[in-house]
Design an enzyme around this catalytic site. Structure first.
Site, mmCIF file in Angstrom:
data_model
loop_
_atom_site.group_PDB
_atom_site.id
_atom_site.type_symbol
_atom_site.label_atom_id
_atom_site.label_comp_id
_atom_site.label_asym_id
_atom_site.label_seq_id
_atom_site.Cartn_x
_atom_site.Cartn_y
_atom_site.Cartn_z
ATOM 1 N N ASP A 17 33.020 38.685 39.365
ATOM 2 C CA ASP A 17 32.041 39.340 40.231
ATOM 3 C C ASP A 17 31.318 38.279 41.053
ATOM 4 O OD1 ASP A 17 30.673 41.420 41.318
ATOM 5 O OD2 ASP A 17 29.602 41.981 39.497
ATOM 6 N N ASN A 65 37.001 50.683 43.070
ATOM 7 C CA ASN A 65 36.949 49.776 44.229
ATOM 8 C C ASN A 65 37.570 50.373 45.501
ATOM 9 O OD1 ASN A 65 37.366 46.678 42.324
ATOM 10 N ND2 ASN A 65 35.509 47.692 43.017
HETATM 11 C C1 FPP Z 1 34.112 41.100 42.868
HETATM 12 O O1 FPP Z 1 33.384 40.510 43.877
HETATM 13 C C2 FPP Z 1 35.501 40.765 42.876
HETATM 14 C C3 FPP Z 1 36.492 41.641 43.129
HETATM 15 C C4 FPP Z 1 36.316 43.031 43.588
HETATM 16 C C5 FPP Z 1 37.844 41.200 42.846
HETATM 17 C C6 FPP Z 1 38.567 40.653 44.043
HETATM 18 C C7 FPP Z 1 39.923 40.379 43.614
HETATM 19 C C8 FPP Z 1 40.495 39.165 43.513
HETATM 20 C C9 FPP Z 1 39.857 37.875 43.850
HETATM 21 C C10 FPP Z 1 41.852 39.083 42.999
HETATM 22 C C11 FPP Z 1 42.793 40.067 43.640
HETATM 23 C C12 FPP Z 1 44.065 39.965 42.965
HETATM 24 C C13 FPP Z 1 45.005 40.909 43.005
HETATM 25 C C14 FPP Z 1 46.205 40.766 42.181
HETATM 26 C C15 FPP Z 1 44.826 42.131 43.848
HETATM 27 P P1 FPP Z 1 32.500 41.459 44.744
HETATM 28 O O2 FPP Z 1 33.210 41.727 46.025
HETATM 29 O O3 FPP Z 1 32.133 42.682 43.973
HETATM 30 O O4 FPP Z 1 31.252 40.550 44.978
HETATM 31 P P2 FPP Z 1 29.754 41.022 45.246
HETATM 32 O O5 FPP Z 1 29.311 41.744 44.008
HETATM 33 O O6 FPP Z 1 29.049 39.734 45.465
HETATM 34 O O7 FPP Z 1 29.785 41.896 46.458
#
Ligand code: FPP
Length: 235
Positions: A17, A65
């Site tokens: 996260d 998501n």
């Molecule tokens: C959360 O940060 C992270 C994610 C939603 C994951 C993103 C995914 C990857 C880095 C790996 C993807 C890999 C595959 C195989 C699809 P956030 O965007 O929620 O951060 P924030 O809370 O600061 O907005």
């Protein structure tokens, strides 16, 4: 020495996260944070494998998501395509296998193809399993398992925990011993609600793209300091 070896978690789950906040702090678009998040997966996986972890499951995309802006969803779904091309040779050098849990339906074909190819190309590796939870939702996983058991005509009044676990997408994997969540949020967000019943939870303020070898050492040190009693007492 033996004791220390025994205290390495067999299965670590990571709720990555803070990618968006990390990018924003640098005045960059959110997707820049996801790209940096992939680099964090790479270094964490390599180090976890060296430490003797058996399974590292990273929560890459939850069933919730999909409600993100379409451009961001498209970008995240394109990550495996780039990542695997670059990463498969590294995985083979490091003896790491790729796996995936989550619902395949709804995931773009090109994304699935890249993941399937990476799973095939690393299938012979005997070291750690790097498991991507993609389009994963714990409650949905539980419901699917119940529906499957019911469709198979299983007498649910006789159902055991083992039989139920064997219907989940984590069948054959040990339950996670340690869950790490970055960015200071203190919740599990539908990540393995069944499997984490006895997991130790570790939260850090670090944003996922900043997570590194030292951060994993700190998380494992915290895990080692825990007294896991599984509901029993220590005599
Ligand atoms: C959360 O940060 C992270 C994610 C939603 C994951 C993103 C995914 C990857 C880095 C790996 C993807 C890999 C595959 C195989 C699809 P956030 O965007 O929620 O951060 P924030 O809370 O600061 O907005």
């Amino acid at each position: 020495m033996k004791d220390i070896e025994l205290k390495i978690p067999r299965h670590i789950g990571v709720i990555m996260d803070g990618n968006g906040r990390w990018a924003k702090a640098q005045g960059k678009p959110r997707v820049f944070g996801h790209k940096a998040g992939m680099d964090a997966i790479e270094r964490t996986a390599i180090y976890a494998q060296k430490l003797g972890v058996e399974v590292l499951t990273v929560y890459a995309f939850s069933t919730e998501n999909w409600s993100r802006p379409l451009d961001e969803v498209k970008f995240i779904m394109s990550l495996p395509i780039d990542f695997y091309k670059r990463f498969v040779p590294v995985l083979n050098r490091e003896n790491i296998r790729i796996g995936m849990i989550g619902a395949r339906s709804g995931v773009p074909d090109a994304t699935l193809k890249a993941i399937d190819r990476a799973m095939m190309d690393t299938a012979r590796n005997t070291g750690m399993l790097l498991n991507f939870a993609l389009n994963y939702g714990g409650r949905q996983e539980i419901l699917s398992a119940i529906k499957k058991l019911s469709a198979d005509g299983k007498d649910l009044s006789e159902l055991t925990e083992e039989e139920f676990s064997s219907q989940l997408t984590t069948a054959n994997l040990p339950d996670p011993d340690l869950i790490i969540r970055t960015s200071g949020e203190l919740r599990l967000s539908n990540f393995m609600p069944w499997q984490t019943a006895y997991a130790e939870l570790y939260f850090t303020e670090l944003l996922w793209p900043d997570f590194d070898e030292a951060a994993l050492d700190t998380a494992i040190a915290a895990f080692r300091a825990r007294d896991r009693r599984y509901g029993g007492v220590k005599l």
